[in-house]
Write a protein that holds these residues in place. Structure first.
Motif, PDB file in Angstrom:
ATOM      1  N   GLY A 220       5.646   7.061   7.361  1.00 40.39           N
ATOM      2  CA  GLY A 220       4.816   6.283   6.206  1.00 40.39           C
ATOM      3  C   GLY A 220       3.447   6.157   6.565  1.00 40.39           C
ATOM      4  O   GLY A 220       2.585   6.417   5.638  1.00 40.39           O
ATOM      5  N   ILE A 221       3.122   6.054   7.734  1.00 39.78           N
ATOM      6  CA  ILE A 221       1.747   5.881   8.312  1.00 39.78           C
ATOM      7  C   ILE A 221       1.171   7.391   8.037  1.00 39.78           C
ATOM      8  O   ILE A 221      -0.046   7.369   7.542  1.00 39.78           O
ATOM      9  CB  ILE A 221       1.751   5.353   9.620  1.00 39.78           C
ATOM     10  CG1 ILE A 221       1.998   3.981   9.622  1.00 39.78           C
ATOM     11  CG2 ILE A 221       0.400   5.501  10.169  1.00 39.78           C
ATOM     12  CD1 ILE A 221       1.251   2.791   8.971  1.00 39.78           C
ATOM     13  N   ILE A 222       1.787   8.248   8.376  1.00 38.58           N
ATOM     14  CA  ILE A 222       1.126   9.517   8.514  1.00 38.58           C
ATOM     15  C   ILE A 222       1.040  10.028   7.125  1.00 38.58           C
ATOM     16  O   ILE A 222       0.086  10.657   6.683  1.00 38.58           O
ATOM     17  CB  ILE A 222       2.082  10.626   9.304  1.00 38.58           C
ATOM     18  CG1 ILE A 222       2.524  10.159  10.811  1.00 38.58           C
ATOM     19  CG2 ILE A 222       1.796  12.064   9.185  1.00 38.58           C
ATOM     20  CD1 ILE A 222       1.211  10.173  11.502  1.00 38.58           C
ATOM     21  N   LEU A 223       2.408   9.964   5.979  1.00 39.22           N
ATOM     22  CA  LEU A 223       2.223  10.178   4.774  1.00 39.22           C
ATOM     23  C   LEU A 223       0.885   9.291   4.193  1.00 39.22           C
ATOM     24  O   LEU A 223       0.064  10.110   3.285  1.00 39.22           O
ATOM     25  CB  LEU A 223       3.532   9.838   4.032  1.00 39.22           C
ATOM     26  CG  LEU A 223       4.719  10.537   4.381  1.00 39.22           C
ATOM     27  CD1 LEU A 223       6.021  10.163   3.908  1.00 39.22           C
ATOM     28  CD2 LEU A 223       4.414  12.201   4.017  1.00 39.22           C
ATOM     29  N   ALA A 224       0.621   8.371   4.360  1.00 36.86           N
ATOM     30  CA  ALA A 224      -0.352   7.394   3.832  1.00 36.86           C
ATOM     31  C   ALA A 224      -1.846   7.604   4.526  1.00 36.86           C
ATOM     32  O   ALA A 224      -2.911   7.165   3.827  1.00 36.86           O
ATOM     33  CB  ALA A 224      -0.086   6.053   3.993  1.00 36.86           C
ATOM     34  N   ASN A 225      -1.719   8.662   5.635  1.00 35.91           N
ATOM     35  CA  ASN A 225      -3.114   8.986   6.228  1.00 35.91           C
ATOM     36  C   ASN A 225      -3.771   7.604   6.878  1.00 35.91           C
ATOM     37  O   ASN A 225      -4.721   7.305   6.533  1.00 35.91           O
ATOM     38  CB  ASN A 225      -3.939   9.658   5.409  1.00 35.91           C
ATOM     39  CG  ASN A 225      -5.025  10.568   6.222  1.00 35.91           C
ATOM     40  OD1 ASN A 225      -4.967  10.732   7.224  1.00 35.91           O
ATOM     41  ND2 ASN A 225      -6.174  10.598   5.407  1.00 35.91           N
ATOM     42  N   ALA A 226      -3.104   6.899   7.433  1.00 35.58           N
ATOM     43  CA  ALA A 226      -3.404   5.459   7.605  1.00 35.58           C
ATOM     44  C   ALA A 226      -3.516   5.161   9.211  1.00 35.58           C
ATOM     45  O   ALA A 226      -3.629   4.012   9.756  1.00 35.58           O
ATOM     46  CB  ALA A 226      -2.395   4.431   7.003  1.00 35.58           C
ATOM     47  N   SER A 227      -3.338   6.109   9.895  1.00 34.19           N
ATOM     48  CA  SER A 227      -3.583   6.043  11.387  1.00 34.19           C
ATOM     49  C   SER A 227      -4.805   5.274  11.909  1.00 34.19           C
ATOM     50  O   SER A 227      -4.597   4.577  12.873  1.00 34.19           O
ATOM     51  CB  SER A 227      -3.243   7.338  12.083  1.00 34.19           C
ATOM     52  OG  SER A 227      -2.050   8.008  11.925  1.00 34.19           O
ATOM     53  N   LYS A 228      -5.713   5.756  11.083  1.00 37.49           N
ATOM     54  CA  LYS A 228      -7.190   4.931  11.546  1.00 37.49           C
ATOM     55  C   LYS A 228      -6.953   3.454  11.377  1.00 37.49           C
ATOM     56  O   LYS A 228      -7.501   2.533  12.340  1.00 37.49           O
ATOM     57  CB  LYS A 228      -8.211   5.474  10.966  1.00 37.49           C
ATOM     58  CG  LYS A 228      -9.532   4.715  11.238  1.00 37.49           C
ATOM     59  CD  LYS A 228     -10.659   5.522  10.390  1.00 37.49           C
ATOM     60  CE  LYS A 228     -12.075   4.764  10.626  1.00 37.49           C
ATOM     61  NZ  LYS A 228     -13.059   5.362   9.830  1.00 37.49           N
ATOM     62  N   GLY A 282       7.390  -3.904  10.444  1.00 36.12           N
ATOM     63  CA  GLY A 282       7.683  -2.502  10.165  1.00 36.12           C
ATOM     64  C   GLY A 282       6.822  -1.972   9.102  1.00 36.12           C
ATOM     65  O   GLY A 282       6.539  -2.504   7.907  1.00 36.12           O
ATOM     66  N   LEU A 283       6.333  -0.806   9.516  1.00 41.61           N
ATOM     67  CA  LEU A 283       5.196  -0.302   8.669  1.00 41.61           C
ATOM     68  C   LEU A 283       5.723   1.244   8.178  1.00 41.61           C
ATOM     69  O   LEU A 283       5.749   2.069   9.202  1.00 41.61           O
ATOM     70  CB  LEU A 283       3.788  -0.104   9.167  1.00 41.61           C
ATOM     71  CG  LEU A 283       3.264  -1.641   9.702  1.00 41.61           C
ATOM     72  CD1 LEU A 283       1.911  -1.034  10.251  1.00 41.61           C
ATOM     73  CD2 LEU A 283       3.119  -2.344   8.317  1.00 41.61           C
ATOM     74  N   GLY A 284       6.285   1.399   6.900  1.00 41.52           N
ATOM     75  CA  GLY A 284       6.573   2.834   6.619  1.00 41.52           C
ATOM     76  C   GLY A 284       7.789   3.360   7.360  1.00 41.52           C
ATOM     77  O   GLY A 284       7.578   4.459   7.576  1.00 41.52           O
ATOM     78  N   THR A 285       8.888   2.609   7.495  1.00 42.00           N
ATOM     79  CA  THR A 285       9.950   3.276   8.306  1.00 42.00           C
ATOM     80  C   THR A 285      11.247   2.816   7.502  1.00 42.00           C
ATOM     81  O   THR A 285      11.413   1.697   6.955  1.00 42.00           O
ATOM     82  CB  THR A 285       9.989   2.744   9.826  1.00 42.00           C
ATOM     83  OG1 THR A 285      10.872   3.053  10.438  1.00 42.00           O
ATOM     84  CG2 THR A 285       9.782   1.316   9.692  1.00 42.00           C
ATOM     85  N   GLN A 310       8.116  -6.508   6.747  1.00 38.88           N
ATOM     86  CA  GLN A 310       8.287  -5.047   6.551  1.00 38.88           C
ATOM     87  C   GLN A 310       7.324  -4.853   5.279  1.00 38.88           C
ATOM     88  O   GLN A 310       7.328  -5.384   4.326  1.00 38.88           O
ATOM     89  CB  GLN A 310       9.722  -4.667   6.255  1.00 38.88           C
ATOM     90  CG  GLN A 310       9.990  -3.283   6.047  1.00 38.88           C
ATOM     91  CD  GLN A 310      11.364  -2.952   6.049  1.00 38.88           C
ATOM     92  OE1 GLN A 310      12.157  -3.786   5.941  1.00 38.88           O
ATOM     93  NE2 GLN A 310      11.715  -1.622   5.733  1.00 38.88           N
ATOM     94  N   ILE A 311       6.711  -3.734   5.305  1.00 39.43           N
ATOM     95  CA  ILE A 311       5.647  -3.224   4.385  1.00 39.43           C
ATOM     96  C   ILE A 311       6.020  -1.686   4.128  1.00 39.43           C
ATOM     97  O   ILE A 311       5.975  -0.909   5.160  1.00 39.43           O
ATOM     98  CB  ILE A 311       4.075  -3.409   4.601  1.00 39.43           C
ATOM     99  CG1 ILE A 311       3.729  -4.640   4.832  1.00 39.43           C
ATOM    100  CG2 ILE A 311       3.421  -2.869   3.470  1.00 39.43           C
ATOM    101  CD1 ILE A 311       2.515  -4.663   5.228  1.00 39.43           C
ATOM    102  N   ASP A 312       6.258  -1.289   2.835  1.00 39.77           N
ATOM    103  CA  ASP A 312       6.655   0.148   2.634  1.00 39.77           C
ATOM    104  C   ASP A 312       6.292   0.404   1.201  1.00 39.77           C
ATOM    105  O   ASP A 312       6.433  -0.596   0.251  1.00 39.77           O
ATOM    106  CB  ASP A 312       8.217   0.284   2.948  1.00 39.77           C
ATOM    107  CG  ASP A 312       8.583   1.741   2.989  1.00 39.77           C
ATOM    108  OD1 ASP A 312       8.738   2.325   3.974  1.00 39.77           O
ATOM    109  OD2 ASP A 312       8.436   2.480   1.793  1.00 39.77           O
ATOM    110  N   ILE A 313       6.107   1.741   0.808  1.00 37.85           N
ATOM    111  CA  ILE A 313       5.626   1.925  -0.435  1.00 37.85           C
ATOM    112  C   ILE A 313       6.898   2.079  -1.374  1.00 37.85           C
ATOM    113  O   ILE A 313       6.793   1.976  -2.651  1.00 37.85           O
ATOM    114  CB  ILE A 313       5.165   3.455  -0.561  1.00 37.85           C
ATOM    115  CG1 ILE A 313       4.606   3.747  -1.881  1.00 37.85           C
ATOM    116  CG2 ILE A 313       5.906   4.424  -0.369  1.00 37.85           C
ATOM    117  CD1 ILE A 313       3.331   3.160  -2.344  1.00 37.85           C
ATOM    118  N   ASP A 314       8.115   2.033  -0.714  1.00 39.36           N
ATOM    119  CA  ASP A 314       9.351   2.175  -1.700  1.00 39.36           C
ATOM    120  C   ASP A 314      10.027   0.755  -1.468  1.00 39.36           C
ATOM    121  O   ASP A 314      10.614   0.281  -0.369  1.00 39.36           O
ATOM    122  CB  ASP A 314      10.173   3.108  -1.039  1.00 39.36           C
ATOM    123  CG  ASP A 314      11.450   3.276  -1.817  1.00 39.36           C
ATOM    124  OD1 ASP A 314      11.595   2.546  -2.775  1.00 39.36           O
ATOM    125  OD2 ASP A 314      12.407   4.393  -1.686  1.00 39.36           O
TER     126      ASP A 314
END
Length: 587
Positions: A220-228, A282-285, A310-314
């Motif tokens: 989910g981090i990659i999908l959200a372009n949130a690595s930075k 937990g982030l986006g997993t 836990q944080i997730d878009i879903d």
């Protein structure tokens, strides 16, 4: 004014910024193809099998970070594409599948290739279990609205594929141009949800008070372009970051706080660090089985006593596999922006933990040292560690890597450094054999100036070698590195370990090892093919392939040793209860 739907659809896709469509012809879609030929903005990537199209579109979407488009014929075309679409679905990759269907006025008469055994005109039902939504266009005037909804749904929330099934006569109908023009006024980007300052403060206070916090990052981090944003947050509070298989590359593998991949193919240090954490963010997993050692608490994660944020878009992922103390449904990039801002407000100086950084770096050094012998080995067939080490040494830091399944997926996740976020494309949820080679096509089409290498086993490459036809015709300069162990290697190692046989898993003819000459096959397609005959030939061959800037196949014989593991997988207990048996070498 009225115009053909096929013509207006091409214009619509151009206006959406679609630059490539992946697909294969059929009598139900040639009206659209005839119009597509006139486009100067969209290139049709013609393939020889629909699974190649859907995997290539998957790779393309991962790199482009926008919905890709697949064009498919009805019936067998749609079922051929289904595996790639399902793979994209389980990895949350946005995709719009436009599929031809039987003529609307022949529903139920069983025209050529209609799927109607349980309901008339039911081919769209085939995709029901894995797409976000499947539409069938029954009224031509609704087609523009359906297309707009399809792209919006594919890219919003938790991304994923959608299907638009189009009876072939719809492409040849005329509708008022105002219907498509109306969609051009609709926003093409939707603002994404975040978290409020109060929730952010609660999360930060909890992590600051924790004694051994760990961030666990997924795809989910990659999908959200949130690595930075993730890097900024981890560094400010000095929290180590572990990741799932799909989270590989969320931070550079050189980052001082990156632990690595957890679970079955995780190392003892990484798994123990997660198991002994008092809090995990937990982030986006999804906390999937292989990443969590089949959820056995003695190996990777132990909830409780560890507590989970836990944080997730879903929202459905929050608490799916482990109990959650604090949960939030939000886009990861937006949420991390708020967390960073609130953290700096509450703790202006942040937190320092130099001892932790030294421990992580020292463990990384020890693990690297433990593989040195195999990475430098001149044995032939080659060790997989030698292949991975040579590939990493030669490739640019920003090169894209696609994997298939087996050593090239699990070993890469464990041992192959990734330096730029999002530059590794791997099949996660469906773990599809046959993904790697066509996904590399899509990645290269999306980023033609970057080096793209597909690390794939001979079993995976053998699924669809016709990928080479597309690479040759369109000069898609992918380097296909075939890690050739003459087997479905991972399964062979499992069967040998538990049942002392390799029946059905080793490639043999008359009791002797058998493998096609993939370098010769490449040359037959008009592509450069290199067959490695000694370990020291591999690195120069890869350097030459990069310099050629053309599609190249490198066929490297490899021993079939298992990926080392400190985690666990429940299938071992099913095969051999109580024996703690894993994989073995079949060499």
């Amino acid at each position: 004014m009225k115009e053909l739907i096929s013509k207006q659809l091409v214009t619509y896709l151009e206006n959406r910024g679609v630059e490539h469509i992946f697909g294969l012809c059929g009598h139900t879609v040639i009206a659209f193809l005839a119009e597509l030929e006139k486009s100067r903005k969209i290139k049709f990537i013609n393939v020889r099998h629909e699974q190649i199209a859907s995997h290539a579109a998957d790779g393309y979407a991962r790199v482009k970070k926008q919905a890709s488009v697949v064009l498919s014929h009805l019936g067998p075309g749609l079922t051929n594409a289904a595996t790639g679409v399902a793979n994209a679905a389980l990895d949350s990759i946005p995709m719009v599948v436009i599929a031809g269907d039987v003529p609307s006025h022949y529903y139920g008469k069983h025209p050529h290739q209609e799927v109607n055994l349980h309901a008339d005109a039911a081919q769209n039902e085939i995709y029901r279990p894995f797409v976000k939504r499947a539409w069938r266009v029954d009224i031509p005037e609704l087609f523009p609205e359906i297309m707009e909804k399809a792209f919006a749904l594919a890219e919003s929330g938790r991304p994923g594929p959608v299907l638009v099934s189009v009876p072939m006569d719809m492409f040849s109908k005329e509708i008022d141009t105002a219907l498509f023009e109306k969609t051009y006024h609709n926003t093409k980007t939707i603002s994404k949800p975040s978290i409020d300052d109060e929730t952010a403060a609660q999360i930060i206070e909890t992590l600051v008070k924790a004694k051994k916090p760990v961030i666990y990052a997924g795809g989910g981090i990659i999908l959200a372009n949130a690595s930075k944003e993730l890097s900024e947050f981890a560094e400010f509070l000095s929290i180590p970051v572990a990741h799932s298989l799909m989270g590989k590359g969320v931070l550079s593998d050189e980052h001082p706080l990156i632990l690595g991949m957890t679970g079955f193919w995780g190392t003892k240090f990484i798994n123990d660090t997660c198991k002994n954490a008092d809090y995990i963010l937990g982030l986006g997993t999804s906390f999937k089985e292989a990443d969590c050692s089949s959820w056995y608490p003695e190996y990777t994660f132990s909830f409780p006593p560890t507590k989970l944020i836990q944080i997730d878009i879903d929202p459905s992922e929050i608490g799916r596999n482990y109990p959650v103390e604090i949960g939030a449904a939000a886009d990861l990039k937006q949420a991390l922006k708020v967390l960073n801002r609130v953290a700096k407000k509450l703790y202006p100086s942040g937190k320092k933990n130099d001892a932790l950084r030294k421990e992580i770096i020292e463990n990384r050094r020890k693990f690297k040292a433990s593989n040195q012998g195999l990475e430098k080995s001149n044995a032939f067939p080659m060790s997989p560690q030698r292949i991975l080490a040579d590939v990493r040494e030669v490739l640019p830091r920003d090169a894209y890597i696609t994997t298939d399944v087996g050593w090239n997926k699990n070993g890469v996740g464990q041992q192959f450094p990734i330096y730029e976020p999002g530059t590794i494309l791997t099949p996660g949820g469906l773990a599809t054999m046959g993904f790697g080679a066509p996904a590399a096509l899509g990645a290269k089409v999306a980023e033609p100036k970057r080096v793209v290498v597909s690390l794939v086993g001979d079993g995976g490459f053998g699924q669809n070698p016709a990928v080479l036809a597309t690479a040759a015709i369109d000069n898609i300069a992918v380097i296909f590195v075939i890690m050739n162990n003459g087997a479905f290697g991972t399964i062979a190692g499992l069967e040998k370990a538990h049942y002392d046989t390799t029946f059905g898993t080793i490639f043999e003819k008359d009791g002797k090892p058998y493998s096609p000459d993939y370098a010769a096959i490449a040359r037959a397609y008009g592509i450069e093919g290199i067959k490695i005959t000694a370990a020291d030939e591999f690195k120069p061959a890869l350097k030459r392939a990069i310099e050629l800037n053309k599609p190249v196949v490198i066929d490297a014989a490899m021993i079939n040793n298992p990926v080392p593991t400190a985690g666990h997988w429940n299938i071992m207990d099913i095969y051999s209860p109580g024996k703690k048996v894993h994989h073995v070498s079949t060499n």
